[in-house]
Design a protein around this motif. Structure first.
Motif, PDB file in Angstrom:
ATOM      1  N   CYS A  87     -15.207  31.085 -24.477  1.00 28.05           N
ATOM      2  CA  CYS A  87     -14.973  29.790 -23.834  1.00 28.05           C
ATOM      3  C   CYS A  87     -13.648  29.198 -24.322  1.00 28.05           C
ATOM      4  O   CYS A  87     -12.910  28.588 -23.554  1.00 28.05           O
ATOM      5  CB  CYS A  87     -16.118  28.823 -24.127  1.00 28.05           C
ATOM      6  SG  CYS A  87     -17.537  29.011 -23.018  1.00 28.05           S
ATOM      7  N   LEU A 135     -14.918  17.631 -24.832  1.00 31.38           N
ATOM      8  CA  LEU A 135     -15.168  18.911 -24.172  1.00 31.38           C
ATOM      9  C   LEU A 135     -15.909  19.784 -25.180  1.00 31.38           C
ATOM     10  O   LEU A 135     -15.388  20.064 -26.259  1.00 31.38           O
ATOM     11  CB  LEU A 135     -13.828  19.539 -23.771  1.00 31.38           C
ATOM     12  CG  LEU A 135     -13.832  20.925 -23.144  1.00 31.38           C
ATOM     13  CD1 LEU A 135     -14.606  20.939 -21.834  1.00 31.38           C
ATOM     14  CD2 LEU A 135     -12.389  21.387 -22.893  1.00 31.38           C
ATOM     15  N   THR A 141     -18.097  23.308 -26.091  1.00 26.85           N
ATOM     16  CA  THR A 141     -18.439  24.673 -25.709  1.00 26.85           C
ATOM     17  C   THR A 141     -19.504  25.222 -26.643  1.00 26.85           C
ATOM     18  O   THR A 141     -19.631  24.779 -27.786  1.00 26.85           O
ATOM     19  CB  THR A 141     -17.206  25.591 -25.819  1.00 26.85           C
ATOM     20  OG1 THR A 141     -16.610  25.386 -27.104  1.00 26.85           O
ATOM     21  CG2 THR A 141     -16.196  25.289 -24.748  1.00 26.85           C
ATOM     22  N   VAL A 169     -17.946  16.560 -21.285  1.00 33.19           N
ATOM     23  CA  VAL A 169     -17.957  17.729 -20.414  1.00 33.19           C
ATOM     24  C   VAL A 169     -18.488  18.901 -21.233  1.00 33.19           C
ATOM     25  O   VAL A 169     -17.886  19.307 -22.223  1.00 33.19           O
ATOM     26  CB  VAL A 169     -16.537  18.054 -19.893  1.00 33.19           C
ATOM     27  CG1 VAL A 169     -16.558  19.329 -19.058  1.00 33.19           C
ATOM     28  CG2 VAL A 169     -15.980  16.886 -19.093  1.00 33.19           C
ATOM     29  N   ALA A 182     -19.117  22.734 -21.346  1.00 38.54           N
ATOM     30  CA  ALA A 182     -18.511  23.843 -20.619  1.00 38.54           C
ATOM     31  C   ALA A 182     -19.151  25.177 -20.985  1.00 38.54           C
ATOM     32  O   ALA A 182     -19.186  25.554 -22.155  1.00 38.54           O
ATOM     33  CB  ALA A 182     -17.013  23.885 -20.893  1.00 38.54           C
ATOM     34  N   VAL A 229     -20.045  22.424 -16.687  1.00 36.07           N
ATOM     35  CA  VAL A 229     -19.238  23.414 -15.977  1.00 36.07           C
ATOM     36  C   VAL A 229     -19.904  24.775 -16.137  1.00 36.07           C
ATOM     37  O   VAL A 229     -20.101  25.232 -17.261  1.00 36.07           O
ATOM     38  CB  VAL A 229     -17.804  23.474 -16.553  1.00 36.07           C
ATOM     39  CG1 VAL A 229     -16.946  24.412 -15.723  1.00 36.07           C
ATOM     40  CG2 VAL A 229     -17.189  22.086 -16.614  1.00 36.07           C
ATOM     41  N   PRO A 269     -16.557  29.771 -18.376  1.00 35.22           N
ATOM     42  CA  PRO A 269     -16.102  29.109 -17.159  1.00 35.22           C
ATOM     43  C   PRO A 269     -14.632  29.431 -16.923  1.00 35.22           C
ATOM     44  O   PRO A 269     -13.865  29.531 -17.875  1.00 35.22           O
ATOM     45  CB  PRO A 269     -16.270  27.620 -17.472  1.00 35.22           C
ATOM     46  CG  PRO A 269     -16.534  27.502 -18.917  1.00 35.22           C
ATOM     47  CD  PRO A 269     -16.869  28.838 -19.470  1.00 35.22           C
ATOM     48  N   LEU A 323     -13.004  24.700 -15.189  1.00 35.96           N
ATOM     49  CA  LEU A 323     -12.857  23.719 -16.275  1.00 35.96           C
ATOM     50  C   LEU A 323     -12.093  22.500 -15.771  1.00 35.96           C
ATOM     51  O   LEU A 323     -12.461  21.359 -16.033  1.00 35.96           O
ATOM     52  CB  LEU A 323     -12.127  24.346 -17.467  1.00 35.96           C
ATOM     53  CG  LEU A 323     -12.939  25.327 -18.312  1.00 35.96           C
ATOM     54  CD1 LEU A 323     -12.031  26.068 -19.295  1.00 35.96           C
ATOM     55  CD2 LEU A 323     -14.047  24.602 -19.076  1.00 35.96           C
ATOM     56  N   GLY A 379     -14.226  20.415 -13.497  1.00 36.33           N
ATOM     57  CA  GLY A 379     -15.219  19.659 -14.259  1.00 36.33           C
ATOM     58  C   GLY A 379     -14.596  18.479 -14.994  1.00 36.33           C
ATOM     59  O   GLY A 379     -15.153  17.384 -15.015  1.00 36.33           O
TER      60      GLY A 379
END
Ligand code: SF4
Lengths: 198, 515
Positions: free
Chosen positions: A57, A89, A91, A116, A118, A148, A153, A158, A161
């Protein structure tokens, strides 16, 4: 030096057209009025937390800054402190060992803030699932706005999103042009996005 | 005549790489390791297993690289005797691996100098051992983190800087504790384990098909290396021989993975040394390669393209020509950029002598992979133990003796060009035919091993399948285990602002290490 300049000229500008926000990635309704979101016409700052990902990611997040995607051209950039960030963000599945650091980062961000999540792991733990070591998805630990999909992703997704988090309801056709042609009306791409979206 | 210690009764294990297995007692455990060290060999991996249901014992396993191939030693331990002699004095790299074995299985190296936990933070308690079979994977313990006792450093004007686990840039989480005087680093202590996801526990009980996607996500940037090592281990355990085209495709994917990562790192290293141009250029080339992967293999990183039994992707004539064309374009671009990097005085100034690991230190620490080769450690599985198709490719190994950031840049640049050559060769010579065979596991408990030279270094997967062909134990070893301790040495005497550059020049995996 001459070689370097020649290579820059040879390369030219390679940025693709920016994708539109994808509202289908939203997992909860927009928490803020359009007036607040308008604030992001100039710039939005992202803080990234790897909460336990496999690191693929991260490869795609890093790709966002390559010349094809040029996320910074949208006025969206990564910052080194949560206190300067608008977007978190995240991950990876949330490993139990990262739970505290993730929550602290979230808490340290000023309002309004957007999360977000992801990647498939950030959704529900993905291949790593839930266990003694993994808490599952990001939404199990902090509230998220956008999820996302993908493993990992793609950079386009990304971007879709990230834009859906700060510019919801703008619609796919609302989006402005790539930075190669941008600038004619004196607005940044994000401002164009808002202008076109009404 | 009786020799002391008694010779080990080795048996050969069927695998694509030369492997022999042997049972040892505590004395031979130490004696054999010492002899390997004496002969210039290395410790590749050390792990434990709960085999009580099978033999009544726990097992401590080690894999060693010797001149003739891989040696897999097993030392049986039981509930009455869960401790064993430490290998740290022979192989310093063993120290952290032994701490991890203690955290996960409760087997203790009785004369180890460092008794602190390594992978365990707060997800489980001191007297709980996730890799014991009676530990339920769903157990939610979670206790307050009581703080890790970092080694204190004192002295005139010495102060500490704590960084992480979350970092300013997009990198994986880990904690770095610097002791500095002014800007100069006296000491660095790493703390890892933040991304521990219980991967090895999760493997337990999976079928070989179910486990494949997980194996390919142990360290995502090395998905092909792991997927291949895993598949090789399954094929080794099950005695499966592969169709030639499937193996050639794997090598194509592995070399493309090496290319993509080296391209990315060369750009990032230029950037960290003040040359943003390098990042823009190399990241563009990397993106081109990823897009070609997407177009031809259906995934930008070719995840899940290598599977037990062969390859899950195919390549037709049009795909091969596209790849060949792109390789030619890429080679021209890389040669131009190499010239620019080589000639750029400002860049070279930042790279030369920065973050040095001397060949002597590298040998002592057992440095692995590209970082090892940049410090004179001439090991490359593709050259020393070339399994198909490398046995037909005559890979050229790149080494350097300076051991600084510049050397790690040079090794990447040369390996990138060599991978380009290998990819071309593979595309020209890849035999036709099927790319996979059905993966049938014969009945009975079986063991297998896979060992692959990934872009970062050698990835090892050791596998035990139970009577039903399901995974009893899978240990995956990332080369970062060997190289993380070297970073602590490389930074000494350098200035704090050079840490990102030095760290990037190793580019080690957290996820692959933390498991
Ligand atoms: S979503 Fe996929 S790529 Fe991202 S962390 Fe999870 S396994 Fe890795």
């Amino acid at each position: 030096m001459l070689h370097l300049l020649r290579q820059i000229l040879r390369t030219g500008i390679r940025t693709d057209a920016y994708p539109a926000p994808d509202d289908t990635m939203r997992v909860r309704a927009a928490q803020f009025e359009a007036a607040v979101l308008k604030r992001f016409g100039r710039a939005a700052a992202i803080r990234h937390v790897d909460a336990g990902s496999c690191n693929a990611c991260e490869l795609e997040i890093n790709a966002l800054n390559n010349p094809y995607y040029n996320l910074e051209g949208l006025g969206i950039h990564f910052v080194a402190s949560p206190r300067h960030a608008d977007i978190l963000l995240v991950t990876g599945p949330v490993s139990r060992h990262m739970e505290t650091a993730l929550k602290r980062t979230y808490d340290a961000m000023p309002e309004p803030k957007f999360v977000v999540a992801a990647g498939r792991c950030a959704g529900d733990g993905g291949v790593f699932g839930t266990s003694y070591a993994c808490l599952g998805g990001v939404g199990d630990v902090i509230p998220i706005d956008v999820l996302v999909p993908g493993c990992p992703p793609t950079p386009e997704d990304l971007m879709r999103g990230i834009l859906a988090a700060i510019a919801p309801g703008q619609g796919k056709t609302a989006f402005g042009s790539a930075p190669t042609e941008e600038g004619t009306n004196g607005l940044s791409p994000l401002e164009n996005l808002h202008a076109h979206g009404g | 005549m009786k020799t002391s210690p008694p010779p080990i009764a080795f048996e050969e294990l069927a695998s694509a790489v030369p492997v022999r297995r042997g049972q040892v007692d505590p004395d031979t455990w130490v004696a054999h390791c010492a002899a390997v060290r004496e002969g210039g060999g290395r410790l590749v991996a050390l792990w434990g297993a709960d085999e009580r249901a099978h033999s009544g014992n726990y097992a401590l396993h080690a894999c060693l690289a010797e001149r003739q191939g891989l040696t897999w030693l097993t030392l049986a331990l039981n509930d009455a005797a869960t401790s064993y002699p430490s290998l740290h004095a022979i192989f310093p790299a063993a120290a952290r691996m032994q701490r991890a074995v203690r955290d996960l299985l409760g087997l203790q190296a009785h004369d180890a100098p460092d008794s602190r936990p390594w992978l365990r933070h707060n997800a489980w308690g001191e007297h709980q051992f996730p890799l014991r079979k009676d530990f339920d994977a769903a157990t939610a313990v979670g206790q307050p983190d009581d703080g890790y006792p970092f080694v204190p450093v004192s002295g005139d004007g010495v102060h500490e800087i704590a960084v992480g686990p979350v970092h300013a840039g997009t990198i994986e989480p880990g904690h770095f504790r610097f002791s500095v005087v002014g800007e100069k680093v006296l000491r660095l202590e790493e703390r890892l384990g933040y991304t521990h996801k219980g991967i090895e526990k999760r493997f337990e009980g999976l079928s070989v098909e179910e486990a494949a996607p997980l194996a390919g996500r142990i360290s995502g940037d090395s998905t092909s290396a792991y997927a291949w090592a895993y598949a090789m281990a399954v094929e080794s355990a099950a005695g499966i021989s592969l169709p030639a085209r499937g193996v050639w495709l794997r090598a194509l994917l592995l070399e493309r993975e090496r290319m993509a990562n080296h391209l990315g790192d060369l750009g990032a290293l230029g950037n960290d040394a003040g040359l943003a141009f390098g990042l823009a250029q190399f990241s563009r080339l990397k993106e081109n390669a990823l897009r070609a992967n997407q177009a031809i293999f259906g995934h930008r990183y070719a995840m899940d393209a290598i599977c037990p039994g062969g390859s899950a992707v195919t390549l037709d004539g049009a795909g091969a020509s596209r790849l060949l064309h792109e390789l030619n374009v890429l080679e021209d671009e890389v040669r131009r950029l190499k010239h620019i990097y080589d000639e750029h005085a400002g860049l070279q100034d930042r790279l030369l002598t920065t973050g040095r690991v001397t060949p002597a230190l590298a040998a002592q620490l057992g440095l692995s992979g590209l970082a090892g080769r940049a410090s004179g450690q001439a090991w490359d599985l593709r050259v020393q133990f070339p399994h198909a198709p490398y046995d037909q490719l005559d890979t050229r190994m790149t080494t350097h003796r300076a051991g600084d950031v510049a050397a790690r840049v040079t090794v990447r640049m040369e390996e990138l060009l060599e991978s380009l050559r290998l990819c071309r060769l593979i595309l020209h010579r890849m035999p036709p035919g099927p790319v996979a065979v059905p993966c049938r596991i014969p009945p009975g408990r079986r063991m297998g091993v896979g060992w692959v030279e990934g872009w970062r270094g050698e990835v090892l997967v050791a596998l035990t399948l139970d009577d039903d062909g399901r995974i009893e134990r899978l240990h995956a070893h990332d080369p970062s285990w060997q190289n993380w301790p070297a970073l602590e040495h490389a930074i000494m005497g350098n200035i704090v602002p050079d840490f990102p550059l030095i760290n990037k020049s190793f580019n080690l995996s957290y996820s692959g290490h933390d498991l």
